[in-house]
Design an enzyme around this catalytic site. Sequence first.
Site, short mmCIF file in Angstrom:
data_model
loop_
_atom_site.label_atom_id
_atom_site.label_comp_id
_atom_site.label_asym_id
_atom_site.label_seq_id
_atom_site.Cartn_x
_atom_site.Cartn_y
_atom_site.Cartn_z
CG ASP A 1 -9.57 2.26 -0.45
OD1 ASP A 1 -9.15 1.10 -0.62
OD2 ASP A 1 -8.99 3.10 0.27
CG ASP B 1 -2.18 0.76 1.10
OD1 ASP B 1 -2.30 1.53 0.13
OD2 ASP B 1 -3.06 0.62 1.97
C1 DGJ Z 1 -5.90 1.89 1.80
C2 DGJ Z 1 -6.27 0.66 1.04
O1 DGJ Z 1 -6.75 0.99 -0.21
C3 DGJ Z 1 -7.28 -0.12 1.87
O2 DGJ Z 1 -7.71 -1.24 1.15
C4 DGJ Z 1 -6.66 -0.51 3.17
O3 DGJ Z 1 -5.59 -1.39 2.93
C5 DGJ Z 1 -6.17 0.73 3.90
N1 DGJ Z 1 -5.33 1.53 3.08
C6 DGJ Z 1 -5.42 0.35 5.14
O4 DGJ Z 1 -4.85 1.41 5.74
#
Ligand code: DGJ
Length: 722
Positions: free
Chosen positions: A541, A471
Amino acid sequence: MSILFDPSTSVFHLSNDRVSYIFRLAGGKYPMHVHWGRRVRKVTDRMIERRTIWTEETFSLNETAFDFLPMECPTFAGDLREGMIHVIHENGMSALLLEYESHRIMTGKPALGALPSARGEGAESLLLTLRDKVSGVAVELCYTIYSDVDVIARSARIINGGKTAVTVDKALSACVDFEGYDFNLTTLSGAWTRERQMYTRPLVPGDQGTSSTRGASSVQTSPFMMLARKDATEERGEVYGFALCYSGGFEASVHVDQHFISRAQIGIQPFNFSWQLQPGEDFQTPEAYLCYSCEGMGGMSRSFHALVHNHITTGKFAHSTRPILCNNWEATYFDFNEEKLLSLALCAKEADIDLFVLDDGWFGHRNGDNSSLGDWFDDLNKLPKGLRHLSDEIHALGLKFGLWIEPEMISVDSELYRAHPDWCIHVPGYPRIEYRNQLVLDLSRDEVRDHIVDVIIAALDRGNVDYVKWDMNRFINMWGSASLPAQRQQELGHRYILGVYDMMRRITQAFPDVLFESCAGGGGRFDLGMMCFMPQGWCTDDTDAWMRCKIQHSTSFVFPPSTMGAHVSAVPNHQTGRSTPLATRAAVAMSGTYGYEFDLTNLPAEEIAEIRKLNKRVRQLQPLLFYGDYYRLVSPYEGNEAAWMTVSGDKREAVVTHVCAQAVPNMKDKLMRLAGLDPNLTYRDEDTGMTYGGDELMYYGIIIKKPWGDYMSQQFYLKAID
Ligand code: DGJ
């Protein structure tokens, strides 16, 4: 496929069975564009005389000739339009008059040093060296043509062959001048949870395009643009796509000039960028992909998809199906312990899921987003027996185990920050502005990268992982590095991305059997650069099925379903509050890498049974959905419906998915025409047993039943029976 040079006309002709890219050395010196589009067998005098007729004798620097000629590598010398490359000499002045020096034609293509790039199987490349005789600075333009995809890869290498230092303050990867401006320009813009929304407008005289200054390709925009003839549709007409293999700030622009020539360029964002070149040093630009289609936008996408599969993605999972996963993020967020995770994993096993992924919050003392990034050791409050114990338990259930990491970041509340406060990107004297309560590590520094690579490899070893989600949850401003000299500070943006690539190369190579997925606060770095290291990326997301239809529709311009991380999540959806049927959430997510992201422990037994059935279908359809030919049928940007389909290479199998957003009273069943099938074959719907002619499905249509309720979907799995 061939690259031919005709010394009598100074014409270079790159072609495969379908596409030609032609340019000529005007006056034997200056590369001028002649044609990029459908293949022509022969370059005639008429073609080269048009705009590029310019001999040694007629050439005069006093004419403003450059200003309307279609330059392959404009440099702001005589040409008053925006150039591709700009260099400042030691005396502070800028000039670059590039003339042909030599060329070389090779099979395959050269690697681009530390930058990721497409592989060159079945390709041929032209390396064209141009030199500025006054300063000695040279530019090597690289053009690659493929036999299997209608893509020309272009990049440039700037070499300081002079005796004094120069500063490169603009280094784009490609430039093409088109006659006229009869095009619609499409770019992708958005925000967190609504990434890559499609925006189309006609070209107008002046400047237009898209760009990112955020140090990443970003959620706000995407390193891609498309120029489509005004009569082009999904499956007909001429379309030109431009995509960049780069994960940092970029620019993709079109300038329509006084003579209505449209200059399209793409490359590294010039704002806040410069690069010092000492004598003998060089600078390599990222690779740009120029895709031509005479079969509309769909043809462009299918070429880009083949480029991704055949030349970009790599490693064990690049051409295979992927495990169905269950990620705990939307199920628990930061609020979990080993017991809770194991009960979720147990349900995942019952639901016939393959892989359990532990997301953010397993390390340091991270109970929210405000601490511990950089402290990659197990949080023994949440996991009293450590990560390995959890991983062992999950493996003992018969599941694979995956882990979330965010290696590029540092929290102020961390042991790492307390030990190395200067390791973050910052400008001394100015506030260290946090986003999502975090700062960014200065990955231009070897010692920072070495430390992070070591601790991340140790964590992944300890977790005995089968999958990693990498991430990156903030973008970068206030660019400053404690280790770079003043005159190199503007190199930090590019050095940061080279640092990311270096870490990704080292970490992915250390775990060749592990599936890696890139992520950036959703889809904030969903680009071809990332795909060179990780075969899939978290698309956004936003897990709402209808928003996903839009995001996946426009993401599919360049990226195939095998690259798009997509999950079924809870209703009401956590990003939109919307409720959509499980079947629709699944139908949309299976056009991506497929997984679940909600609390399975609360589901009634019937829903777990339903999930088991869905997983069976996903396993059956995934090879086709991932690696078949993709057709967008109905655009969710144009109304209340979305539809797309995938057809196998031999045209004997297809999956069609249709989603209708709001049900409307007094609707009737509809006819929808399919695409890409063999008109002479008979297909059976594997769910209903009904049979159809391929011609009937494409030229007459298939009946889409009027929906009863919002966000209903229909899916057809068709198989040829003769
Ligand atoms: C952003 C990601 O897109 C989410 O799926 C998740 O992993 C969060 N970060 C966690 O902080």
